[in-house]
Design an enzyme around this catalytic site. Structure first.
Site, PDB file in Angstrom:
ATOM      1  N   ASP A  55       0.827  -1.200   0.000  1.00  0.00           N
ATOM      2  CA  ASP A  55       0.000   0.000   0.000  1.00  0.00           C
ATOM      3  C   ASP A  55       0.866   1.257   0.000  1.00  0.00           C
ATOM      4  O   ASP A  55       1.886   1.318   0.700  1.00  0.00           O
ATOM      5  CB  ASP A  55      -0.904  -0.016   1.238  1.00  0.00           C
ATOM      6  CG  ASP A  55      -1.817   1.185   1.317  1.00  0.00           C
ATOM      7  OD1 ASP A  55      -2.773   1.248   0.536  1.00  0.00           O
ATOM      8  OD2 ASP A  55      -1.558   2.071   2.153  1.00  0.00           O
ATOM      9  N   GLU A  93      13.568 -15.857  -1.315  1.00  0.00           N
ATOM     10  CA  GLU A  93      13.792 -17.074  -0.531  1.00  0.00           C
ATOM     11  C   GLU A  93      12.571 -17.986  -0.565  1.00  0.00           C
ATOM     12  O   GLU A  93      12.686 -19.208  -0.421  1.00  0.00           O
ATOM     13  CB  GLU A  93      14.100 -16.715   0.923  1.00  0.00           C
ATOM     14  CG  GLU A  93      15.400 -15.956   1.139  1.00  0.00           C
ATOM     15  CD  GLU A  93      15.575 -15.608   2.606  1.00  0.00           C
ATOM     16  OE1 GLU A  93      15.031 -16.336   3.467  1.00  0.00           O
ATOM     17  OE2 GLU A  93      16.226 -14.585   2.903  1.00  0.00           O
TER      18      GLU A  93
END
Length: 525
Positions: free
Chosen positions: A206, A248
């Protein structure tokens, strides 16, 4: 706890259809009038039948709800009105079993004034450096520290009883974090890991361009460059660190980045930063063939240098619904046009919204569908005494706010509250049941049936680039792979280009087999 997403990326997000869930208004599973995770879990088969690739959840975290959940008090807890963390983990897993991934919302610019960090800062404990506290100007510090204005109207500063002021680019209940502090950066990286380890496939960011502030907090009106809090260069280090975390887990980012400068915008999409960003130029474009083509061309051009896919969206939880917007004389994006009583031709708006759905779903890249768009919901007028959006109060009542696009969904025409659940937190307009999903599911000509068919047929356009075809004025025509999309935005019917099969149309062809105005068609070459 769900299993982490493997640290591989199959590129699903490059052409995904992502459905935005505003939990509070989606479906009420416990009958209290507020949408919740139980309601979403019960409707997962509906979402699977719609054919979406992923669900983007607007903030579902613990919050006082002063700004619809974008005032987060605890990122590691689900708000009790919506359910529990255990339910969220079940929802993520159950959706994944249906082939639907989960994207969560992160609000890094600010937290709630009920967040433990801010409460400790107000109590005189450690941590004031995590926010922006400043003395005021004037003889007695009675004036705000600078001239910055809140996105919701009025000054971006609130004074405390001790005389200091604190910064909030949004509501006073949303104090801005100080991203120059390592603790702020570490906390957000830890939050990302928390959700990735629960199987979340992506994060929507956001207000992604607002985090960093000039440490001197200068007036905006002094004209200095760069801007004191929009699109500052130091932001990119933040997102590079985030990208390392996401990689990851094989997770992805989509940024809410409002920038007029296309070169600056593309910087956020470099290979070591965000994967995608929302395309607001398309959303804000009026129903005009030339301007839509320009928006499409510009969007594809600004993404090409960094190899990022475009995103296409017609509506979200912050803007007037597509049917209403396209049914107005001025179909461009203008918050001022949300004034109550603005004349809208819903039949025209619906016709255009159907055509726009086929246009957006035929374009290369990812598509976001806001809940209820697949039902053709119009903007609702909310009684003044029921408006909850702080934009209304902060504007002195001149802006009706965003609640009109957040009215709870109609699911079953014959049930109380149109099958939403209990008495809804926002009132449903009279006749809302006419848009109910169960009724539309049985109607092959409904908006829901159109969306289901379009999402199912979307692979016909393949993964290749877009090639424009010659077309009359007011008409957009392009091909991708072996499929063609033609949209007639003019008033008069046009002949279809050569094709072997008509795949789908937004409205019927005329008796001569021509494409009427405000209609789109998909063809096989």
């Amino acid at each position: 706890m769900g299993q982490p997403t493997p640290a591989t990326d199959d590129g699903w997000w490059r052409s995904a259809v992502i459905y935005q869930v505003y939990v509070r208004s989606f479906a009420d599973g416990d009958g209290d009038g507020t949408g919740d995770l139980a309601g979403v879990r019960a409707r997962l088969p509906y979402l699977a039948e719609l054919g979406v690739s992923a669900l983007w959840f607007t903030p579902w975290y613990r919050s006082p709800m002063k700004d619809g959940g974008y005032d987060v008090a605890d990122y590691r807890a689900i708000d009790p009105a919506f359910g529990t963390l255990a339910e969220a983990e079940k929802l993520i897993a159950e959706a994944r079993e249906l082939g639907i991934r989960t994207i969560v919302d992160i609000v890094p610019n600010h937290v709630s004034d009920q967040h433990p960090w801010f409460r400790a800062a107000l109590a005189g404990g450690p941590g004031r450096e995590l926010f922006h506290f400043r003395p005021g100007r004037g003889e007695r510090g009675e004036l705000p520290p600078n001239d910055w204005q809140s996105e919701f109207g009025g000054p971006a500063w609130t004074r405390l009883p001790d005389g200091d002021w604190y910064l909030h680019l949004f509501a006073p209940e949303q104090p801005d974090l100080n991203w120059a502090q390592p603790a702020v950066r570490q906390e957000h990286e830890d939050i990302l890991r928390f959700w990735f380890e629960r199987g979340v496939a992506g994060v929507r960011i956001d207000s992604a361009a607002l985090l960093a502030k000039d440490p001197e907090l200068p007036d905006v009106t002094d004209g200095r460059a760069p801007h004191p809090y929009v699109d500052r260069d130091e932001l990119h280090d933040v997102y590079r660190a985030w990208r390392a975390v996401a990689d990851e887990y094989g997770a992805v980012f989509v940024g809410e980045v409002w920038l007029p400068d296309t070169e600056r915008f593309a910087r956020y999409l470099r290979p070591d930063e965000l994967h995608t960003a929302f395309n607001f130029s398309f959303l804000t474009c009026p129903w005009d063939a030339d301007r839509l083509r320009t928006s499409i061309d510009d969007t594809l051009a600004e993404h090409a240098p960094v190899g990022a896919p475009a995103t296409w969206v017609l509506c979200n939880h912050d803007v007037t619904r597509t049917v209403t917007r396209y049914g107005r004389a001025d179909t461009g994006f203008d918050f001022a046009t949300k004034a109550f009583g603005t004349p809208t031709d819903l039949a025209l708006g619906t016709r255009r919204a159907r055509a726009a759905a086929l246009l957006s779903l035929a374009l290369p890249g990812a598509v976001y569908v806001y809940q209820g768009e697949e039902l053709g919901l119009p903007e609702a007028d909310i009684p003044l005494d029921r408006i909850e959006d702080p934009m209304h109060a902060r504007s002195g009542g001149t802006d009706p706010g965003r609640d009109g696009c957040r009215v709870p969904l109609p699911w079953a025409a014959g049930e109380p509250h149109a099958g939403f659940g209990g008495d809804p937190w926002l009132p449903q307009p009279d006749g809302w049941a006419a848009y109910a999903a169960d009724r539309q599911a049985e109607d092959p000509g409904s908006m829901l049936s159109l969306y289901r068919a379009a999402i199912r047929l979307r692979p016909e356009f393949g993964d290749g680039p877009l090639t424009w075809l010659p077309a009359p004025d007011g008409v957009l025509a392009f091909t991708r792979a072996d499929a063609l999309c033609v949209v007639n935005l003019a008033d008069t019917p046009v002949d279809l280009p050569a094709h072997t099969e008509l795949l789908l149309h937004s409205s019927p062809l005329d008796t001569a087999g021509r494409l009427p105005g405000d209609t789109a068609v998909w063809l096989r070459a």
